[in-house]
Design an enzyme around this catalytic site. Structure first.
Site, PDB file in Angstrom:
ATOM      1  N   LYS A  57       3.828  -1.092   3.497  1.00  0.00           N
ATOM      2  CA  LYS A  57       3.044  -0.988   2.836  1.00  0.00           C
ATOM      3  C   LYS A  57       2.318  -2.798   2.637  1.00  0.00           C
ATOM      4  O   LYS A  57       2.425  -3.445   2.590  1.00  0.00           O
ATOM      5  CB  LYS A  57       2.746  -1.113   1.213  1.00  0.00           C
ATOM      6  CG  LYS A  57       1.141  -1.083   0.858  1.00  0.00           C
ATOM      7  CD  LYS A  57       1.146  -1.113  -0.924  1.00  0.00           C
ATOM      8  CE  LYS A  57       1.446  -2.087  -1.788  1.00  0.00           C
ATOM      9  NZ  LYS A  57       0.340  -2.980  -1.451  1.00  0.00           N
ATOM     10  N   LYS A  76      -1.054  -8.120   0.361  1.00  0.00           N
ATOM     11  CA  LYS A  76      -0.903 -10.099   0.186  1.00  0.00           C
ATOM     12  C   LYS A  76      -0.055 -10.326   0.716  1.00  0.00           C
ATOM     13  O   LYS A  76       0.024 -11.295   0.468  1.00  0.00           O
ATOM     14  CB  LYS A  76      -2.606 -10.159  -0.192  1.00  0.00           C
ATOM     15  CG  LYS A  76      -2.846 -10.451  -1.230  1.00  0.00           C
ATOM     16  CD  LYS A  76      -3.740 -10.438  -2.714  1.00  0.00           C
ATOM     17  CE  LYS A  76      -4.032  -9.575  -3.645  1.00  0.00           C
ATOM     18  NZ  LYS A  76      -3.020  -8.818  -4.683  1.00  0.00           N
ATOM     19  N   LYS A 126      10.459  -5.522  -5.451  1.00  0.00           N
ATOM     20  CA  LYS A 126       9.308  -7.186  -5.666  1.00  0.00           C
ATOM     21  C   LYS A 126      11.364  -7.275  -5.887  1.00  0.00           C
ATOM     22  O   LYS A 126      11.434  -8.824  -5.432  1.00  0.00           O
ATOM     23  CB  LYS A 126       8.307  -7.107  -6.388  1.00  0.00           C
ATOM     24  CG  LYS A 126       7.579  -5.935  -6.072  1.00  0.00           C
ATOM     25  CD  LYS A 126       5.945  -7.181  -6.393  1.00  0.00           C
ATOM     26  CE  LYS A 126       4.594  -6.858  -5.639  1.00  0.00           C
ATOM     27  NZ  LYS A 126       3.433  -7.603  -6.649  1.00  0.00           N
TER      28      LYS A 126
HETATM   29  P1  ATP Z   1       0.724  -8.098  -4.399  1.00  0.00           P
HETATM   30  O1  ATP Z   1       1.682  -8.258  -2.919  1.00  0.00           O
HETATM   31  O2  ATP Z   1       0.652  -9.012  -4.717  1.00  0.00           O
HETATM   32  O3  ATP Z   1       1.050  -6.893  -4.590  1.00  0.00           O
HETATM   33  P2  ATP Z   1      -1.103  -5.955  -3.045  1.00  0.00           P
HETATM   34  O4  ATP Z   1      -1.796  -6.341  -1.674  1.00  0.00           O
HETATM   35  O5  ATP Z   1      -0.781  -5.222  -2.776  1.00  0.00           O
HETATM   36  O6  ATP Z   1      -0.892  -7.765  -3.731  1.00  0.00           O
HETATM   37  P3  ATP Z   1      -2.784  -5.578  -5.680  1.00  0.00           P
HETATM   38  O7  ATP Z   1      -3.236  -7.228  -6.107  1.00  0.00           O
HETATM   39  O8  ATP Z   1      -0.987  -5.697  -6.396  1.00  0.00           O
HETATM   40  O9  ATP Z   1      -2.459  -5.862  -4.625  1.00  0.00           O
HETATM   41  O10 ATP Z   1      -3.085  -4.092  -5.570  1.00  0.00           O
HETATM   42  C1  ATP Z   1      -4.248  -4.801  -5.918  1.00  0.00           C
HETATM   43  C2  ATP Z   1      -5.210  -2.961  -5.205  1.00  0.00           C
HETATM   44  O11 ATP Z   1      -5.524  -2.557  -3.759  1.00  0.00           O
HETATM   45  C3  ATP Z   1      -4.549  -1.502  -6.290  1.00  0.00           C
HETATM   46  O12 ATP Z   1      -5.429  -1.187  -6.466  1.00  0.00           O
HETATM   47  C4  ATP Z   1      -3.433  -1.547  -4.928  1.00  0.00           C
HETATM   48  O13 ATP Z   1      -3.029  -0.530  -5.193  1.00  0.00           O
HETATM   49  C5  ATP Z   1      -4.281  -1.834  -3.737  1.00  0.00           C
HETATM   50  N1  ATP Z   1      -3.861  -1.890  -2.489  1.00  0.00           N
HETATM   51  C6  ATP Z   1      -2.522  -2.424  -2.196  1.00  0.00           C
HETATM   52  N2  ATP Z   1      -1.914  -2.560  -1.284  1.00  0.00           N
HETATM   53  C7  ATP Z   1      -2.548  -1.728  -0.110  1.00  0.00           C
HETATM   54  C8  ATP Z   1      -2.868  -0.582   0.768  1.00  0.00           C
HETATM   55  N3  ATP Z   1      -1.499  -1.564   1.289  1.00  0.00           N
HETATM   56  N4  ATP Z   1      -3.148   0.179   0.880  1.00  0.00           N
HETATM   57  C9  ATP Z   1      -4.281   0.719   0.004  1.00  0.00           C
HETATM   58  N5  ATP Z   1      -4.355   0.116  -0.882  1.00  0.00           N
HETATM   59  C10 ATP Z   1      -3.604  -1.089  -2.041  1.00  0.00           C
HETATM   60 MG    MG Z   2       0.734  -5.077  -4.531  1.00  0.00          MG
END
Ligand code: ATP
Ligand code: MG
Length: 336
Positions: free
Chosen positions: A200, A203, A119
Site C-alpha cells: 500500500k 507516507k 508495522k
Molecule cells: P502511515 O504510513 O503513517 O500510516 P498513511 O499514508 O497510511 O501513513 P494515514 O495517516 O495512516 O496515512 O491514513 C490517512 C487516511 O488515508 C486514511 O483514511 C487511510 O485509509 C487513507 N490512506 C492511506 N493510504 C492510502 C492508500 N494507499 N490508498 C487509499 N487510501 C489511503
Molecule cells: Mg496508515
C-alpha cells in the site's frame, strides 16, 4: 442509538507522519470534501498517533508537519466554514477516553490487527503505543458521536474494531456510544506503491523510499520521475487481460483523477505501450495537484490563519467532546 433530527456526522483524520501522498488524497481527503455539503463534518489532524513510532519524526518536524497537514486539508477543499478542523492533541478528552476504552478492549482484538502486525514487523523494538493505537483511534471517533468515517480500505478493520469496542462498552455500562460505520470509496480505496504494487502507498514508507509515492507537495520533476519509473511488467503493450498489479494501479489512478470509466480507459490504452499510460497518469496527477499546491502555498504565507482555524475548531468541538466524555465517565460510576 440513532437520532433522526440531526444530519449524519462524519469524522476522519490523517496522521502527520510524513508528506501526504496521492493515496491519502484519493482514499481520504477527496472523499471528505464530498461529505461537507450534506453532512456535519469534523476533520482532525491525529498528531498523537505519530508517537506510536516515537523516533520516526523529531519534535520540530512534527510541529511543522501538523500545520502542513492543516494547510493541505484547506488546499484540498475542506472549508472551515462548513467543517470543523482541529488538532487531536489540543483536546485532552481523546487520551482520557482512550483509557476507558483500553480497559474494555481484550488484548487479542489488538494483536489481530493486520496493520499492527505489518508495522511491528518493521520495528526492532515494538512500543506498546503501536499496539494500542486503534484504541486511541476508537476514542477519536466515539468522542463525537460519529456516524460515518470516510477512510481508505486499510482502515476498515480499525473502524470495525471501534464499533466492537463501543458495543462492548455499551454492553458493560449501558448505551453510551453511537456505533460508527466506515465509508470506503468504490474506486481508489487502496492505491499501491509505484515502486512496489504489492505494498500500500504510505507516507511513512515514502520517507525512506524514493519512487514509492507521489507527495501532494512534490515538484513536477519528481512527480514525473516517480510515475515514469512506476513498476509495470515485461509486456510491451497495455492489455486488460492479465494486467499486472502495477498496471492496474496506474489505471486506477488515471480513472479516479479523470473520472473515466474502466471501459473508456481500457479502450484508450489498449494496444499502446506503457509509456502512454504513464504520461496520461502524470498529466492527470499534475492537473489535480497544481491547484492544490497553489492554494497550499497561499495559505502557508499566513501561519496566523492556520492557527486561527485550529483554535476555533477546538473551541467549537469542545462542548461535544466534554459531553460524551462526561457521559462515559458517569456510565462507569466515575467523574464529577
Ligand atoms: P502511515 O504510513 O503513517 O500510516 P498513511 O499514508 O497510511 O501513513 P494515514 O495517516 O495512516 O496515512 O491514513 C490517512 C487516511 O488515508 C486514511 O483514511 C487511510 O485509509 C487513507 N490512506 C492511506 N493510504 C492510502 C492508500 N494507499 N490508498 C487509499 N487510501 C489511503
Ligand atoms: Mg496508515
Amino acid at each position: 442509538m440513532t437520532n433522526q433530527s440531526r444530519k449524519q456526522r462524519v469524522f476522519s483524520g490523517v496522521q502527520p507522519t510524513g508528506n501526504l501522498t496521492l493515496g491519502n488524497y484519493i482514499g481520504a481527503l477527496s472523499q471528505w470534501v464530498l461529505h461537507q455539503e450534506e453532512n456535519e463534518t469534523i476533520f482532525c489532524v491525529v498528531d498523537l498517533h505519530t508517537l506510536t513510532i516515537p523516533e520516526s519524526i523529531s519534535p520540530e518536524e512534527r510541529k511543522k508537519k501538523i500545520r502542513e497537514v492543516v494547510g493541505l486539508y484547506l488546499a484540498c477543499g475542506i472549508d472551515p466554514q462548513k467543517a470543523v478542523i482541529f488538532i487531536q492533541s489540543h483536546m485532552k478528552q481523546h487520551t482520557e477516553l482512550a483509557w476507558l476504552l483500553t480497559c474494555v478492549t481484550p488484548l487479542g482484538w489488538l494483536e489481530r490487527m493486520t496493520q499492527f502486525k505489518s508495522k511491528a514487523k518493521k520495528q526492532e523494538s515494538v512500543g506498546s503505543g503501536l499496539l494500542m493505537y486503534p484504541v486511541l483511534q476508537a476514542a477519536d471517533i466515539l468522542l463525537y458521536e460519529t456516524d460515518l468515517v470516510p477512510v481508505g480500505e486499510d482502515q476498515k478493520q480499525h473502524i470495525e474494531l471501534a464499533c466492537d469496542i463501543a458495543q462492548r462498552f455499551n454492553h458493560l455500562f449501558g448505551e453510551t456510544f453511537r456505533l460508527p460505520k466506515a465509508v470506503i470509496p468504490k474506486q481508489g480505496a487502496r492505491i499501491m506503491g509505484f515502486d512496489d504494487p504489492t505494498t500500500k502507498m504510505s507516507k511513512s514508507i515514502a520517507q525512506e523510499k524514493v519512487g514509492h509515492a507521489v507527495g501532494l507537495l512534490d515538484n513536477e520533476k519528481t512527480i514525473k520521475k516517480t510515475i515514469m519509473s512506476a513498476v509495470t511488467d515485461s509486456k510491451l503493450e497495455f492489455s486488460i487481460e492479465g494486467a499486472s498489479p502495477g498496471v492496474l494501479n496506474l489505471l486506477t489512478v488515471y480513472e479516479v483523477l479523470t473520472q473515466t470509466s474502466r471501459s473508456e480507459a481500457v479502450e484508450r490504452f489498449s494496444g499502446k505501450g506503457y509509456g502512454h499510460l504513464k504520461k496520461d497518469v502524470f498529466e492527470a496527477v499534475m492537473a489535480t495537484l497544481k491547484p492544490i499546491q497553489q492554494k497550499y502555498h497561499a495559505y502557508n504565507k499566513d501561519p496566523g490563519f492556520i492557527e486561527s482555524i485550529v483554535v476555533s475548531g477546538a473551541s467549537k468541538i469542545t462542548p461535544l467532546a466534554t459531553k460524551i466524555m462526561n457521559n462515559a465517565l458517569k456510565a462507569t460510576g466515575m467523574g464529577q
